[in-house]
Design an enzyme around this catalytic site. Structure first.
Site, PDB file in Angstrom:
ATOM      1  N   PHE A 177       0.806  -1.220   0.000  1.00 42.61           N
ATOM      2  CA  PHE A 177       0.000   0.000   0.000  1.00 42.61           C
ATOM      3  C   PHE A 177       0.842   1.274   0.000  1.00 42.61           C
ATOM      4  CE2 PHE A 177      -2.282  -3.344   2.342  1.00 42.61           C
ATOM      5  CZ  PHE A 177      -3.272  -3.601   1.391  1.00 42.61           C
ATOM      6  N   ARG A 178       2.076   1.170  -0.479  1.00 42.90           N
ATOM      7  CA  ARG A 178       3.015   2.298  -0.534  1.00 42.90           C
ATOM      8  C   ARG A 178       3.336   2.853   0.861  1.00 42.90           C
ATOM      9  NH1 ARG A 178       4.780   3.379  -5.099  1.00 42.90           N
ATOM     10  NH2 ARG A 178       5.460   5.479  -4.608  1.00 42.90           N
ATOM     11  N   HIS A 179       3.258   1.998   1.867  1.00 41.96           N
ATOM     12  CA  HIS A 179       3.638   2.359   3.244  1.00 41.96           C
ATOM     13  C   HIS A 179       5.111   2.025   3.449  1.00 41.96           C
ATOM     14  CE1 HIS A 179      -0.784   1.798   4.760  1.00 41.96           C
ATOM     15  NE2 HIS A 179      -0.693   2.634   3.731  1.00 41.96           N
TER      16      HIS A 179
END
Length: 192
Positions: A170-172
């Site tokens: 999640f692009r974390h």
């Protein structure tokens, strides 16, 4: 969180050599021309230690001319198969003649001869021009060692900042930035 970016770089580079299909030592080098035009190309990391990250080139090349005008550069290692990236900001400083000579001596003979034959980054009328110059260099050094050309050397990028980026769902992403501080390094986490 460790305050030693070089130990972490050693671990990440070793892992990249295990998984990258080609040239785990490939890094993007960003320079800026005297007119302020940025330029990026891929070069190969040939040595590194706590003093910096070394690559070699023709000093009259596009990158060599940019560095002569502005030695502040950026490096980026992107190891897609590992979901990792290392960004480095610093100053490019010439390596010593002895260091350049020692590395040049380890290059394959055809690469050594190519360094004599090429006016790297300059326009060329036809491929035959390079091929003819390569043949002339081969004849010139036939049977003997090929010395390092005077305009061929290396740069050591002395880092002022090193950032480690690791992909997460999640692009974390995980991001840790190391900044040179009073002879040491200070680490901080960055938002994804």
């Amino acid at each position: 969180m460790s305050n030693d970016p070089f130990a972490l770089f050693a671990d990440w580079l070793a892992a990249a050599w295990e998984s990258e299909p080609n040239d785990a030592n490939a890094m993007a080098l960003a320079t800026v021309s005297p007119a302020g035009q940025p330029s990026v190309r891929v070069v190969l990391l040939k040595a590194w230690d706590e003093a910096g990250f070394v690559f070699y080139t023709n000093l009259d090349s596009h990158k060599g001319n940019d560095i002569a005008a502005n030695p502040l550069v950026g490096l980026d290692f992107h190891w897609k198969s590992r979901g990792r990236q290392v960004r480095i900001e610093g100053r490019a400083e010439p390596v010593s003649a002895a260091e350049a000579d020692a590395y040049f001596a380890t290059r394959p003979r055809d690469s050594q001869l190519g360094a004599w034959a090429s006016d790297q980054s300059r326009p060329m009328a036809a491929r035959a021009t390079f091929d003819d110059r390569f043949a002339a260099a081969s004849a010139r050094f036939d049977g003997g060692d090929v010395p390092r050309p005077p305009r061929w050397s290396g740069f050591r990028v002395v880092p002022s900042a090193i950032e480690f980026w690791e992909a997460r769902d999640f692009r974390h992403h995980d991001r840790t930035r190391y900044m040179r501080s009073d002879g040491g390094w200070a680490a901080s986490l960055l938002f994804p």
